[in-house]
Design a protein around this motif. Structure first.
Motif, PDB file in Angstrom:
ATOM      1  N   GLU A  68       5.545   9.963   8.057  1.00 13.54           N
ATOM      2  CA  GLU A  68       4.933   8.697   7.624  1.00 13.54           C
ATOM      3  C   GLU A  68       3.423   8.849   7.485  1.00 13.54           C
ATOM      4  O   GLU A  68       2.632   8.103   8.090  1.00 13.54           O
ATOM      5  CB  GLU A  68       5.254   7.565   8.604  1.00 13.54           C
ATOM      6  N   PRO A  69       2.950   9.828   6.692  1.00 10.98           N
ATOM      7  CA  PRO A  69       1.508  10.113   6.638  1.00 10.98           C
ATOM      8  C   PRO A  69       0.712   8.956   6.024  1.00 10.98           C
ATOM      9  O   PRO A  69       1.162   8.286   5.107  1.00 10.98           O
ATOM     10  CB  PRO A  69       1.433  11.365   5.752  1.00 10.98           C
ATOM     11  N   LEU A  70      -0.490   8.766   6.551  1.00 15.37           N
ATOM     12  CA  LEU A  70      -1.444   7.778   6.056  1.00 15.37           C
ATOM     13  C   LEU A  70      -2.784   8.461   5.827  1.00 15.37           C
ATOM     14  O   LEU A  70      -3.143   9.403   6.545  1.00 15.37           O
ATOM     15  CB  LEU A  70      -1.611   6.630   7.057  1.00 15.37           C
ATOM     16  N   GLU A  71      -3.534   8.002   4.839  1.00 12.84           N
ATOM     17  CA  GLU A  71      -4.829   8.601   4.528  1.00 12.84           C
ATOM     18  C   GLU A  71      -5.763   8.572   5.727  1.00 12.84           C
ATOM     19  O   GLU A  71      -6.532   9.500   5.957  1.00 12.84           O
ATOM     20  CB  GLU A  71      -5.493   7.854   3.360  1.00 12.84           C
ATOM     21  N   ASN A  72      -5.689   7.501   6.494  1.00 15.33           N
ATOM     22  CA  ASN A  72      -6.585   7.349   7.631  1.00 15.33           C
ATOM     23  C   ASN A  72      -5.908   7.626   8.967  1.00 15.33           C
ATOM     24  O   ASN A  72      -6.476   7.347  10.019  1.00 15.33           O
ATOM     25  CB  ASN A  72      -7.170   5.935   7.640  1.00 15.33           C
ATOM     26  N   GLY A  73      -4.717   8.156   8.911  1.00 11.56           N
ATOM     27  CA  GLY A  73      -4.047   8.641  10.108  1.00 11.56           C
ATOM     28  C   GLY A  73      -3.465   7.562  10.993  1.00 11.56           C
ATOM     29  O   GLY A  73      -3.521   6.369  10.695  1.00 11.56           O
TER      30      GLY A  73
ATOM     31  N   ASP B  41       0.874  -1.186   0.000  1.00 12.49           N
ATOM     32  CA  ASP B  41       0.000   0.000   0.000  1.00 12.49           C
ATOM     33  C   ASP B  41       0.905   1.229   0.000  1.00 12.49           C
ATOM     34  O   ASP B  41       0.987   1.983   0.987  1.00 12.49           O
ATOM     35  CB  ASP B  41      -0.903  -0.021   1.245  1.00 12.49           C
ATOM     36  N   PRO B  42       1.611   1.454  -1.116  1.00 12.13           N
ATOM     37  CA  PRO B  42       2.636   2.513  -1.145  1.00 12.13           C
ATOM     38  C   PRO B  42       2.088   3.913  -0.883  1.00 12.13           C
ATOM     39  O   PRO B  42       2.818   4.768  -0.376  1.00 12.13           O
ATOM     40  CB  PRO B  42       3.220   2.389  -2.563  1.00 12.13           C
ATOM     41  N   GLU B  43       0.821   4.168  -1.196  1.00 12.35           N
ATOM     42  CA  GLU B  43       0.245   5.494  -0.977  1.00 12.35           C
ATOM     43  C   GLU B  43      -0.458   5.601   0.369  1.00 12.35           C
ATOM     44  O   GLU B  43      -0.975   6.682   0.715  1.00 12.35           O
ATOM     45  CB  GLU B  43      -0.747   5.826  -2.105  1.00 12.35           C
ATOM     46  N   GLY B  44      -0.475   4.526   1.134  1.00  9.22           N
ATOM     47  CA  GLY B  44      -1.058   4.562   2.463  1.00  9.22           C
ATOM     48  C   GLY B  44      -2.550   4.811   2.483  1.00  9.22           C
ATOM     49  O   GLY B  44      -3.084   5.351   3.467  1.00  9.22           O
ATOM     50  N   LYS B  45      -3.261   4.394   1.451  1.00  4.29           N
ATOM     51  CA  LYS B  45      -4.692   4.689   1.370  1.00  4.29           C
ATOM     52  C   LYS B  45      -5.555   3.674   2.104  1.00  4.29           C
ATOM     53  O   LYS B  45      -6.711   3.964   2.411  1.00  4.29           O
ATOM     54  CB  LYS B  45      -5.119   4.771  -0.092  1.00  4.29           C
ATOM     55  N   ARG B  46      -5.026   2.477   2.361  1.00  8.15           N
ATOM     56  CA  ARG B  46      -5.829   1.489   3.084  1.00  8.15           C
ATOM     57  C   ARG B  46      -5.117   0.970   4.322  1.00  8.15           C
ATOM     58  O   ARG B  46      -5.396  -0.116   4.807  1.00  8.15           O
ATOM     59  CB  ARG B  46      -6.194   0.327   2.158  1.00  8.15           C
ATOM     60  N   THR B  47      -4.201   1.785   4.835  1.00  2.00           N
ATOM     61  CA  THR B  47      -3.475   1.434   6.051  1.00  2.00           C
ATOM     62  C   THR B  47      -3.899   2.361   7.191  1.00  2.00           C
ATOM     63  O   THR B  47      -3.995   3.572   7.002  1.00  2.00           O
ATOM     64  CB  THR B  47      -1.953   1.539   5.839  1.00  2.00           C
ATOM     65  N   VAL B  48      -4.139   1.776   8.344  1.00  2.00           N
ATOM     66  CA  VAL B  48      -4.408   2.522   9.576  1.00  2.00           C
ATOM     67  C   VAL B  48      -3.265   2.218  10.537  1.00  2.00           C
ATOM     68  O   VAL B  48      -3.021   1.042  10.860  1.00  2.00           O
ATOM     69  CB  VAL B  48      -5.757   2.122  10.198  1.00  2.00           C
ATOM     70  N   GLY B  49      -2.572   3.263  10.991  1.00  4.56           N
ATOM     71  CA  GLY B  49      -1.443   3.059  11.886  1.00  4.56           C
ATOM     72  C   GLY B  49      -1.855   3.089  13.340  1.00  4.56           C
ATOM     73  O   GLY B  49      -2.747   3.849  13.741  1.00  4.56           O
ATOM     74  N   VAL B  50      -1.212   2.244  14.154  1.00  2.87           N
ATOM     75  CA  VAL B  50      -1.479   2.190  15.594  1.00  2.87           C
ATOM     76  C   VAL B  50      -0.143   2.186  16.329  1.00  2.87           C
ATOM     77  O   VAL B  50       0.689   1.301  16.111  1.00  2.87           O
ATOM     78  CB  VAL B  50      -2.280   0.935  15.984  1.00  2.87           C
ATOM     79  N   LEU B  51       0.038   3.191  17.184  1.00  2.00           N
ATOM     80  CA  LEU B  51       1.232   3.251  18.023  1.00  2.00           C
ATOM     81  C   LEU B  51       0.912   2.574  19.344  1.00  2.00           C
ATOM     82  O   LEU B  51      -0.084   2.919  20.014  1.00  2.00           O
ATOM     83  CB  LEU B  51       1.659   4.702  18.243  1.00  2.00           C
ATOM     84  N   THR B  52       1.724   1.618  19.750  1.00  3.01           N
ATOM     85  CA  THR B  52       1.517   0.907  21.015  1.00  3.01           C
ATOM     86  C   THR B  52       2.675   1.201  21.965  1.00  3.01           C
ATOM     87  O   THR B  52       3.721   1.716  21.559  1.00  3.01           O
ATOM     88  CB  THR B  52       1.412  -0.609  20.779  1.00  3.01           C
ATOM     89  N   LYS B  53       2.470   0.870  23.218  1.00  3.95           N
ATOM     90  CA  LYS B  53       3.477   1.043  24.277  1.00  3.95           C
ATOM     91  C   LYS B  53       3.987   2.491  24.358  1.00  3.95           C
ATOM     92  O   LYS B  53       5.206   2.739  24.375  1.00  3.95           O
ATOM     93  CB  LYS B  53       4.649   0.081  24.042  1.00  3.95           C
ATOM     94  N   PRO B  54       3.080   3.481  24.404  1.00  2.78           N
ATOM     95  CA  PRO B  54       3.535   4.884  24.487  1.00  2.78           C
ATOM     96  C   PRO B  54       4.235   5.203  25.804  1.00  2.78           C
ATOM     97  O   PRO B  54       4.972   6.200  25.888  1.00  2.78           O
ATOM     98  CB  PRO B  54       2.226   5.666  24.338  1.00  2.78           C
ATOM     99  N   ASP B  55       4.004   4.377  26.811  1.00  5.89           N
ATOM    100  CA  ASP B  55       4.651   4.617  28.107  1.00  5.89           C
ATOM    101  C   ASP B  55       6.126   4.239  28.082  1.00  5.89           C
ATOM    102  O   ASP B  55       6.835   4.489  29.054  1.00  5.89           O
ATOM    103  CB  ASP B  55       3.919   3.831  29.195  1.00  5.89           C
TER     104      ASP B  55
END
Length: 787
Positions: free
Chosen positions: A280-285, A247-261
């Motif tokens: 690292e922008p994604l369409e859905n953030g 998904d090179p344009e990031g249109k169907r990827t949703v990013g999740v950051l874990t372990k922020p602590d």
């Protein structure tokens, strides 16, 4: 599908219920309907055939995927040192007014065949889910033990200390969870990407997991839920590289950051840039979630307490609490779930027309594939086999009788014609000249044969081998009288010269009166010629046998090849091969009989025999006379009775000119009172040179050949046609029935064995039937929403 379908701006979330599984009681009816539809479509198994919208959870090893899945689903996953998820785990969540329940299924692929089977009873206690999933993975990772004992063995067996046969598998554990506090969402948790293996590990597992992940995220309808742990440098996490690859344009990827602590001190702003979608922008953030730590899990923290701890963390930690309000909606698990539900619902809604088309097209293709398979085994194999054999025999009889195009008889005819030509080429090449002139003289072809033999055959009749045509004289002979400047004629090595015939005739005389010669001379020549006929006749028989055998094999395959496992066709081939061999033997016996008939010269066709003898005698005699007295023979040939007439023109007043040459001789004979002498008879004035008996013998043999070869060239193909071609069809049904034994006491058993379907075809038929059933079920699900 256009990946833009997944692109939309995240919307603020409000009023979320604080319930297990993050169910949203105010979720729109349409969205809930779409999510419920995709769950029902998954329940039909149609995802094996078409690309259904799905969320795939990917991440590197220990990226916090399991904790995220637990927070979304409200269940506890098995945890162990290293990689926890060893096979895809599908979670299909749906809100229901009924009590909470979980059903576990295994989707197993063996030898290219996929099946889904239930694994244990319905679970109503969440505490039992972890153990059931662990045992389900144990069953999937031990295919040999599973095939030997079945999946029930893994529900009760002791797996402590048992080595796993596989490290990872593409076979799938499916969880169907429903209840009043469950979110409407479906996703698939994939094994974490491995950066390396320890001692004793399999280096091939790295690519195995990577390829497994790729099979999911490469699908256009797959939403990629990319988990990235904040405790590790972003660029060192392989999951984001795979997401970019597919998904090179990031249109169907949703990013999740874990372990922020666990963000190292001083690096907070780097991760804030990612959350704000600046890096690292994604369409859905990007979203950020806080899950319980290992210590909290070990202490038995509840799901409700974990969610409160998450809220307190983001509300009290400066880096997160200081975020602008527009970015705070990307914090917390409940906001992520709501966003995923909306995305999946929208994707399903947009994909519905395509799914409907794919199902319709797949139904048509599957029906065609089923139609193209051989007919399924009959419930009455005896009658079906009898019908097949009757149809085969009828078609065989039709080909033996003759079909208009590309049939058996058309294939045989060139061979028959070649046989006739071969027999014709055995004609004796008599030369009415002494052998010493072999390189100087040879007789021309007999022109009277042109009308009956045709131009093609006439070209191969060789009273001559026409190498000396440039030296052909006006007398009709091929001569070389100037050997000092001309090339010699190439003689035919099989030519028979008049002096050889005369010598053989003289040697054969016993008590005959002078001037008489025994018939044994002609008989010897005739037998020598006929002896050459056996080989071409046998060659014709073998050629017809081969062609006939090929046609029979094709007909067997056409009518019987698709029946059962091919045993019927194979046995019929063996039976008919034996039948054909017997026909061949009878045909060869008939040829032997015909050859014996030709041992003694015989013909009642006296008219044609006498006619041919006269013609060949005149042909040979004329050629010899032309050689001995070319001037007289040339004058006779050039004489024209009309142009040499003694009648004067009535108005000229002049007496007719005095006759000359042949005309003068004929005129003199008239004066002497000898009337009725034709000019051709003047050739008889040439004195005989003693070779007249040889010329008669040559004419006898050549005339008999002309009659006999035509007879033989007809009789042999007729005999082969009767004994071999017609013979293979004669009594063939009785032969097949007897050979197969289908009319005997064991006929029913034999027919049942012959009707057994090929295992590969049976499996294919079953697969297509199941696929068609899945498609129809999926189509019914679409109809229920009024699509």
């Amino acid at each position: 599908m256009d990946s833009n379908e997944l692109s939309s701006t995240p919307t603020p979330i409000s009023g979320l219920a604080e319930e297990v599984g993050l169910a949203n009681p105010i979720h729109s009816q349409t969205s809930r309907q779409m999510l419920d539809l995709v769950n029902r479509l998954h329940s039909t198994g149609v995802q094996l055939d078409i690309d259904l919208p799905q969320i795939a959870v990917i991440g590197s090893q220990s990226a916090g995927k399991s904790s995220l899945i637990e927070s979304i689903s409200g269940i506890t996953l098995p945890r162990a040192a290293g990689t926890c998820t060893r096979c895809p785990t599908e979670c299909r969540l749906s809100r229901s007014t009924d009590p909470w329940r979980c059903t576990v299924h295994l989707r197993i692929t063996d030898n290219g065949k996929t099946r889904t089977e239930r694994f244990g009873d319905v679970i109503t206690n969440k505490a039992e889910v972890e153990e059931r999933i662990r045992r389900a993975q144990w069953a999937i990772l031990n295919p040999t033990l599973r095939n030997a004992h079945g999946t029930r063995h893994f529900l009760t067996g002791d797996d402590h200390g048992v080595n796993l046969e596989l490290s990872f598998s593409s076979c799938l554990v499916s969880l169907q969870i429903s209840g009043p506090d469950v979110a409407d969402l479906s996703f698939c948790d994939l094994p974490g990407l491995i950066a390396g293996v320890g001692s004793g590990g399999n280096i091939g597992d790295i690519d195995l997991v990577k390829n497994l992940v790729a099979t999911y995220i490469k699908r256009p309808s797959c939403i990629i839920l990319l988990t990235v742990a904040c405790e590790t440098d972003f660029q060192n996490q392989g999951a984001q590289e795979m997401a970019k690859l597919y998904d090179p344009e990031g249109k169907r990827t949703v990013g999740v950051l874990t372990k922020p602590d666990r963000i190292p001190t001083g690096e907070e702003q780097n991760w804030m840039g990612i959350l704000r979608n600046e890096k690292e922008p994604l369409e859905n953030g990007w979203y950020c979630v806080k899950q319980p730590s290992s210590a909290e899990i070990a202490a038995g923290v509840t799901w409700e307490r974990a969610r409160k701890n998450e809220d307190e963390f983001f509300a009290s930690t400066a880096v997160w609490s200081d975020l602008d309000e527009m970015y705070k909606k990307y914090l917390r698990t409940k906001n992520l779930v709501e966003r995923l539900s909306a995305l999946l619902s929208d994707l399903i809604s947009k994909r519905l027309p395509e799914i409907q088309d794919e199902i319709d097209n797949s139904i048509i293709a599957t029906r065609n594939a089923l139609h193209n398979l051989p007919k399924p085994p009959s419930s009455d194999p005896r009658n079906e086999i009898a019908s097949l054999l009757h149809a085969f025999v009828r078609d065989l009889a039709r080909h033996v009788e003759g079909v208009p195009e590309d049939g058996l008889l058309q294939a045989i005819r060139p061979t028959q014609e070649q046989f006739r030509r071969t027999i014709r080429m055995t004609a004796p090449d008599f030369q009415p000249f002494e052998k010493r002139y072999a390189k100087k003289k040879k007789i021309d072809k007999a022109k009277f044969l042109l009308n009956e033999e045709g131009h093609d055959d006439f070209a191969i009749l060789d009273e001559t081998i026409d190498a000396g045509s440039d030296n052909e004289s006006s007398t009709g002979l091929s001569l070389d009288r100037t050997s000092s400047i001309s090339q010699d004629i190439i003689p035919n090595p099989d030519a028979i010269y008049i002096d050889e015939v005369m010598r053989r005739a003289d040697e054969a005389r016993t008590r005959e009166l002078p001037g008489n010669y025994p018939f044994v001379v002609q008989e010897t020549y005739i037998k020598a010629i006929i002896k050459k006929w056996r080989t071409p006749a046998q060659a014709l028989c073998h050629a017809v046998y081969s062609t006939l055998g090929q046609h029979v094999q094709k007909l067997i395959q056409l009518h019987l090849g698709a029946f059962g496992q091919g045993q019927l066709a194979q046995r019929v081939k063996v039976i008919l091969q034996d039948h054909l061999n017997k026909c061949m033997e009878r045909a060869e016996e008939r040829i032997d009989w015909l050859m014996k008939l030709e041992d003694r010269p015989f013909s009642l066709n006296t008219h044609y025999l006498a006619d041919y003898k006269d013609k060949f005698l005149a042909h040979y005699r004329t050629a010899r006379e032309k050689d001995r007295n070319p001037k007289l023979m040339a004058a006779i040939e050039q004489y024209n009775p009309l142009s040499n007439s003694s009648v004067s023109h009535p108005n000229s007043g002049l007496p007719p000119p005095a006759p000359t040459g042949i005309a003068k001789v004929l005129s003199g004979l008239v004066e002497m009172g000898i009337l009725g002498v034709r000019f051709e008879a003047l050739a008889k004035l040439i004195e005989s040179d003693g070779m007249e008996p040889a010329l008669a013998i040559m004419a006898d043999v050549r005339a008999y050949f002309q009659v006999a070869y035509k007879r033989f060239a007809d009789n042999v193909p007729l005999a082969i046609d009767y004994e071999l071609i017609w013979g293979v069809e004669r009594n063939v049904l009785e032969t097949l029935s007897k050979g197969l034994g289908i009319n005997g006491d064991n006929g029913d058993r034999i027919c049942k064995e012959l009707a057994q379907e090929n295992a590969t075809i049976a499996v294919r038929r079953e697969e297509l039937a199941k696929k068609l059933e899945r498609m129809h079920m999926a189509g019914q699900q679409l109809l229920q929403i009024g699509f």
